[in-house]
Design a protein around this motif. Sequence first.
Motif, PDB file in Angstrom:
ATOM      1  N   GLU A 196      61.633  -5.651 -11.696  1.00  0.00           N
ATOM      2  CA  GLU A 196      62.822  -6.179 -11.632  1.00  0.00           C
ATOM      3  C   GLU A 196      62.074  -7.185 -10.540  1.00  0.00           C
ATOM      4  OE1 GLU A 196      64.970  -2.780  -9.931  1.00  0.00           O
ATOM      5  OE2 GLU A 196      65.914  -4.843  -8.779  1.00  0.00           O
ATOM      6  N   VAL A 233      63.867 -10.475 -12.586  1.00  0.00           N
ATOM      7  CA  VAL A 233      65.287 -10.493 -12.789  1.00  0.00           C
ATOM      8  C   VAL A 233      65.934 -11.760 -12.414  1.00  0.00           C
ATOM      9  CG1 VAL A 233      67.438  -8.758 -12.334  1.00  0.00           C
ATOM     10  CG2 VAL A 233      65.237  -7.855 -13.496  1.00  0.00           C
ATOM     11  N   ASP A 265      62.945  -5.849 -19.967  1.00  0.00           N
ATOM     12  CA  ASP A 265      62.447  -7.361 -20.441  1.00  0.00           C
ATOM     13  C   ASP A 265      62.090  -7.704 -21.664  1.00  0.00           C
ATOM     14  OD1 ASP A 265      61.966 -10.409 -20.196  1.00  0.00           O
ATOM     15  OD2 ASP A 265      61.376  -9.857 -18.409  1.00  0.00           O
TER      16      ASP A 265
END
Length: 505
Positions: free
Chosen positions: A140, A144, A203
Amino acid sequence: MTTVTMSVSPHRRIGPVPRRLFGGFVEHLGRHIYTGIFEPDHPTADADGFRQDVIDLVKELGVATIRYPGGNFVSGYRWEDGVGPRESRPRRLDLAWHSIETNEVGLHEFAAWLERVGSDMMLAVNLGTRGTAEALDLLEYANVPGGTALSDLRREHGRERPFAIDMWCLGNEMDGPWQLGHLDADDYGKKAARTAHAMKLMDPSISLVACGSSSSAMPTFGDWERTVLRHTYEFVDYISCHAYYEERDGDVDSFLASGVNMDRFIDDVVAAADHAKALAKSSKTVNISFDEWNVWYMNRPPEGAFSGTGVDEFQYAPRLLEDQYSVLDAVVFGSLLISLLRHCDRVTSASLAQLVNVIAPIMTEPGGPAWRQATFFPFATTSRLARGVAVDVDVRAGTVDTTQLGPVPDADAVATVDEDARTASVFVVNRARTGERTIEIDVSQLGDVQISEAHLLADEDLHAANTAAEPNRVTLGELAGVTIVDGILTLPMPRVSWAAVALSW
Ligand code: AHR
């Protein structure tokens, strides 16, 4: 003088040469990071403390994806320690290498360094002392774009756009009893599958590498791959291979045949991966990430080795694994690159372990120079010249009897052909230990070719090496006397030598 004949046919195509075959590996180990790539007081250091002399050499080496931050180190690493303001980063004991980790370099700094050397990052998560939750946190934070706690923390730390890391390792050498958090194949397979499943939910664009065996000599080799892939096949893209070679007890012939060992290792792991594919009834093919390979004198007493008896012995940037490479080592190293290229249809990613100071092609002295080891030359040359598709070379050589591998061919070669650029390259190793030999390579099927470059790695003293005092003792020479007549490329090669010839038409 004996003659070896070979022929190159562009139709014996293996597969496209993946750039990732020429990857590297940077671990927080010894003087790799500290006084290797990062030394703020060094005369060549840039504003971020990175040694420019090392950056220049890494660029010259031509390294694609670089695996980070370990290695054994990653199995005790907390990635959060290496982000945020430097002054608040903790000092930790690194249990893998009995060292002090100051965390002056972490994810952001390493990514900045990679931009300078022009390489991509391949990141390993800790599946030793940690698990799925921490792997997800790191993903993350890294990938992200924003709008979540950890992606926004990254932005607060000065990195607006994501790191967009597309290749991730699910731990390191989890089959090894030396590994922090070592697991058996079933337990690792289940943990890796859970983590891979979760990471791909976050992902789906990433590629994941499951740990294979730490070497083909591990007692669990084969069974480990079968079990791990049974659990993970659906979620992973690669299985890793690791292999290190060394001259043991003066057995030079077996050492020179290391490429044969690597060929057999790869063939066995491909068989295990394809067996798992059949069991999984999958249409996907899991390939190999050969993410640690090199010559490593693991069995020689290392300089400054830790005794591992007390916390007060943990040092900052100790001299560990600082092997000095000879011409003999570099010839073997060149033959390992031939083996990797020969398997590039299935070994689609590889990482030379390692890059600077630690079993490395580049060495440095604190406050002093940086220089190329003998192994630098075959890597830089192969990385630069291997373009297009790899092509199998028909080699009709003699044999050498070895104690470790039985009879092996006394010469080996592979070629690459780039039809668009109208170029080809041939990489050859001569394993014979006496006399000069003529290698005749029929390249007539390539057309009317000219020689554009011809390089030779050889020395009368097989143990010659570069040092801080004599950094240019070993260099890549010109291959004298190379000719091409009627489609026959003739290479005069001294005993124990490696050559690369580039052709064009
Ligand atoms: O490359 C040195 C070490 O070798 C790595 O940390 C580990 O993965 C392997 O055993």
